[in-house]
Design a protein around this motif. Structure first.
Motif, PDB file in Angstrom:
ATOM      1  N   CYS A 185       0.890  -1.164   0.243  1.00 19.90           N
ATOM      2  CA  CYS A 185      -0.134   0.165   0.059  1.00 19.90           C
ATOM      3  C   CYS A 185       0.906   1.187   0.009  1.00 19.90           C
ATOM      4  O   CYS A 185       1.765   1.271   1.000  1.00 19.90           O
ATOM      5  N   ARG A 186       0.770   2.136  -0.853  1.00 20.41           N
ATOM      6  CA  ARG A 186       1.457   3.412  -1.114  1.00 20.41           C
ATOM      7  C   ARG A 186       0.531   4.364  -0.444  1.00 20.41           C
ATOM      8  O   ARG A 186      -0.338   4.845  -0.757  1.00 20.41           O
ATOM      9  N   ILE A 187       1.260   5.367   0.204  1.00 22.56           N
ATOM     10  CA  ILE A 187       0.740   6.418   0.745  1.00 22.56           C
ATOM     11  C   ILE A 187       1.379   7.876   0.806  1.00 22.56           C
ATOM     12  O   ILE A 187       2.723   7.762   0.601  1.00 22.56           O
ATOM     13  N   HIS A 188       1.016   8.890   0.928  1.00 23.75           N
ATOM     14  CA  HIS A 188       1.579   9.958   0.318  1.00 23.75           C
ATOM     15  C   HIS A 188       1.412  11.052   1.876  1.00 23.75           C
ATOM     16  O   HIS A 188       2.385  11.896   2.006  1.00 23.75           O
ATOM     17  N   ARG A 189       0.738  10.838   2.777  1.00 26.48           N
ATOM     18  CA  ARG A 189       0.339  11.360   3.987  1.00 26.48           C
ATOM     19  C   ARG A 189       0.554  10.387   5.314  1.00 26.48           C
ATOM     20  O   ARG A 189      -0.152   8.976   4.980  1.00 26.48           O
ATOM     21  N   PHE A 190       1.215  10.620   6.300  1.00 22.80           N
ATOM     22  CA  PHE A 190       0.990   9.542   7.242  1.00 22.80           C
ATOM     23  C   PHE A 190      -0.140   9.412   8.137  1.00 22.80           C
ATOM     24  O   PHE A 190      -0.461   8.420   8.504  1.00 22.80           O
ATOM     25  N   SER A 191      -1.061  10.546   8.052  1.00 25.54           N
ATOM     26  CA  SER A 191      -2.254  10.271   8.609  1.00 25.54           C
ATOM     27  C   SER A 191      -3.244   9.234   8.008  1.00 25.54           C
ATOM     28  O   SER A 191      -4.120   8.759   8.572  1.00 25.54           O
ATOM     29  N   GLU A 192      -2.840   8.932   6.697  1.00 30.61           N
ATOM     30  CA  GLU A 192      -3.630   7.923   5.946  1.00 30.61           C
ATOM     31  C   GLU A 192      -3.259   6.512   6.602  1.00 30.61           C
ATOM     32  O   GLU A 192      -4.336   5.758   6.458  1.00 30.61           O
TER      33      GLU A 192
END
Length: 235
Positions: free
Chosen positions: A222-229
């Motif tokens: 899973c790729r995310i761009h914001r830590f809160s995700e």
């Protein structure tokens, strides 16, 4: 697809995932290059290229971390200058390396709120799983203020598939029940996917040359761009 319902252990990389690290190393290297540039002879490679070769050569003996980096700085300075570098310049290089042992460990944006949110859920075991020098990493974690949110801190010499297996055994979970979160595809992502585990990739704006590898897609990635995700997926 990752089935987040089965996750029991969430492991986090430290440097450049929880706090900024590589930018500080890059700053030191830039100052270091300024010291060595006057010793550069015609046709000689740039100081940073020579340093990379020395770091690579020392990796199997010294591993990762500030102290290993500082030794490589010193060794390269002697070789690059053909033993002409002065004692005062060497002292300056040592001081440059030592500044990296005092990094503030200030959490990156959204990190503290997200980790606290996961901790408050009381649904997962949270661990810091990082490589480097134990004292240095423990000190950064303490200075970050994040330590109370974690159930475990594990510092290893390198992140191999075997080290991830040992982490799961340590916490009594199967690989499919662990989620590894990190910024390095080489160290945090690929070994976990190789074992059939789950990984969450959050790239950072600076990457150490030794950590650059080809990236790929995977059903357990899973790729995310914001830590809160992270909290959005695990809540």
């Amino acid at each position: 697809m990752i089935d987040f319902r089965y996750i029991k252990l969430v492991a986090f990389d430290a440097d450049d995932t929880l706090w900024d690290c590589q930018n500080h190393f890059d700053k030191v290297e830039k100052e270091y290059v300024g010291i060595l540039e006057p010793y550069r002879s015609e046709g000689q490679s740039a100081p940073c290229e020579a340093l990379f070769d020395v770091e690579t050569r020392n990796m199997s003996l010294l591993g990762y971390g500030c102290k290993a980096f500082t030794i490589s700085l010193m060794e390269n300075a002697i070789e690059y200058s053909h033993h002409r570098i002065s004692a005062s310049e060497m002292a300056g290089i040592i001081e440059l390396g030592k500044t990296l042992l005092e990094l503030p460990g200030t959490p990156l944006e959204e990190v503290e709120d997200t980790i606290k949110g996961l901790h408050d859920l009381r649904r997962y075991r949270l661990a810091v799983f990082t490589k480097g020098e134990i004292l240095d990493q423990e000190n950064k974690l303490r200075r970050s203020g994040l330590l109370p949110y974690f159930d475990d801190v594990v510092v290893v010499s390198d992140k191999t598939p075997e080290s991830y297996q040992k982490l799961c055994v340590r916490h009594g979970v199967e690989l499919e029940e662990m989620l590894m979160v990190g910024n390095s595809f080489k160290s945090d992502i690929a070994p976990v996917l190789e074992l059939g585990g789950n990984a969450m990739y959050i790239p950072f704006d600076a990457v150490w040359q030794h950590e650059v590898v080809d990236e790929y897609e995977h059903s357990k990635l899973c790729r995310i761009h914001r830590f809160s995700e992270i909290l959005a997926y695990l809540r």
